[in-house]
Design a protein around this motif. Structure first.
Motif, short mmCIF file in Angstrom:
data_model
loop_
_atom_site.label_atom_id
_atom_site.label_comp_id
_atom_site.label_asym_id
_atom_site.label_seq_id
_atom_site.Cartn_x
_atom_site.Cartn_y
_atom_site.Cartn_z
N GLU A 192 0.72 -1.23 0.05
CA GLU A 192 0.07 -0.03 -0.10
C GLU A 192 0.78 1.18 0.29
OE1 GLU A 192 0.01 -1.81 4.23
OE2 GLU A 192 0.00 -2.49 2.32
N ASN A 193 1.93 1.27 0.69
CA ASN A 193 3.04 2.40 0.72
C ASN A 193 3.72 2.58 -0.55
OD1 ASN A 193 2.11 2.90 3.61
ND2 ASN A 193 3.84 1.82 4.25
N ALA B 83 2.31 1.75 -3.51
CA ALA B 83 1.47 2.37 -4.45
C ALA B 83 1.26 3.77 -4.33
CB ALA B 83 -0.14 1.67 -4.42
N ALA B 84 1.14 4.35 -2.90
CA ALA B 84 1.16 5.64 -2.84
C ALA B 84 2.57 6.40 -3.38
CB ALA B 84 1.01 6.04 -1.35
N ALA B 85 3.66 5.76 -3.10
CA ALA B 85 5.09 6.24 -3.50
C ALA B 85 5.00 6.36 -4.92
CB ALA B 85 5.99 5.42 -2.84
N LYS B 86 4.56 5.21 -5.77
CA LYS B 86 4.61 5.42 -7.21
C LYS B 86 3.89 6.75 -7.61
CE LYS B 86 2.31 2.66 -10.83
NZ LYS B 86 3.51 2.90 -11.84
N GLU B 87 2.40 6.86 -7.11
CA GLU B 87 1.83 8.04 -7.57
C GLU B 87 2.50 9.19 -7.18
OE1 GLU B 87 -2.56 9.61 -6.75
OE2 GLU B 87 -2.17 7.90 -5.79
N THR B 88 3.02 9.30 -6.19
CA THR B 88 3.64 10.62 -5.94
C THR B 88 4.83 10.82 -6.77
OG1 THR B 88 3.11 10.41 -3.44
CG2 THR B 88 5.04 11.80 -4.06
#
Length: 269
Positions: free
Chosen positions: A104-105, A107-112
């Motif tokens: 989950e982290n 996925a958020a890092a990828k988006e950022t």
């Protein structure tokens, strides 16, 4: 070359830009780079695990306590300061892999990261707890994907050993960087308050936020660091002299003007 002769005023933003520029050039010229950073706790773990620090190309001092302990005049750099500039200034079409943390982290890092000015493509993520492949298989996968930059957030000493094993299996033209807990923090703009880095209190804020995880670092491991100061200095300044001095030289070198405008913090610091 690269040896600091006297105290250096803290200029972390400039140092981060200079290191990022150096690593970008290493990628563009195909020579690649193997990079890690240490604080007083992680360096002791790598010493205990017999990680050969001389095999890195650049070794940075991350943390004011280790700087005081082992290299008082050295520029302080860190993954959380350098990586946003590096990833935000990559050439068009650059491909990035994130290894570590939880799904989950990641996925958020990828988006950022894909929203950074250079729009790097995060083409591979790997949960460091449940999906980590043996280094030979990982190297084969990453080369097949044409990855340019690999960010490893596996914690010390695992991330250091794993990075060096990737090199053994042919990852020699890429920029490989250890990042500690950065993958958990990069997508959270509230992780640090805006004043924390300015006042050099980010470490204290992180301890207050994650006491169960970090209390030993600033108590037991800090005492051990003082008692082992000669060993730590020898590891970084003698065995690791070449990569340590290479990081100092990169930190103090100039960088193209346009890199100064790339944000150094995708999280608020």
């Amino acid at each position: 070359m690269g040896e600091v002769r006297g105290p250096v005023l803290l200029d972390e933003r400039r140092w981060a830009v200079n290191v990022a520029s150096h690593l970008r050039e290493a990628l563009l010229t195909g020579r690649g780079a193997r990079v890690t950073w240490y604080n007083h706790a992680s360096v002791l773990r790598s010493i205990d695990a017999d990680v050969d620090v001389s095999r890195f190309d650049h070794v940075g001092i991350d943390g004011f306590f280790l700087r005081w302990l082992a290299a008082p005049g050295a520029p302080r750099t860190s993954a959380d300061l350098v990586l946003p500039v590096l990833l935000g200034s990559l050439p068009p079409g650059a491909r990035v892999a994130l290894i570590g943390s939880r799904a989950e982290n990641l996925a958020a890092a990828k988006e950022t990261l894909e929203a950074l000015p250079s729009a790097p493509a995060v083409v591979f993520t790997c949960d460091g707890f449940e999906e980590l492949l043996p280094p030979n298989q990982m190297a084969t996968r990453l080369r097949a994907l044409g990855v340019d930059v690999v960010v490893l957030g596996l914690g010390a000493p695992r991330q250091d050993s794993y990075l060096l094993e990737l090199v053994e299996h042919g990852m020699t033209e890429q920029v490989l960087v250890t990042a500690g807990g950065w993958l958990d923090q990069v997508s959270d703009p509230t992780y640090y308050p805006p004043w924390a880095y300015r006042l050099k209190l980010n470490w204290l804020f992180r301890v207050l936020r994650e006491p169960g995880r970090l209390w030993r670092r600033y108590t037991v491991e800090a005492v051990r660091g003082i008692r082992s100061a000669d060993v730590v200095r020898g590891y970084l300044r003698e065995q690791g002299r070449r990569p340590y001095e290479a990081m100092v030289a990169a930190s103090l070198a100039g960088a193209p003007t346009h890199l100064a405008h790339v944000p150094s913090h995708p999280v608020a610091m």
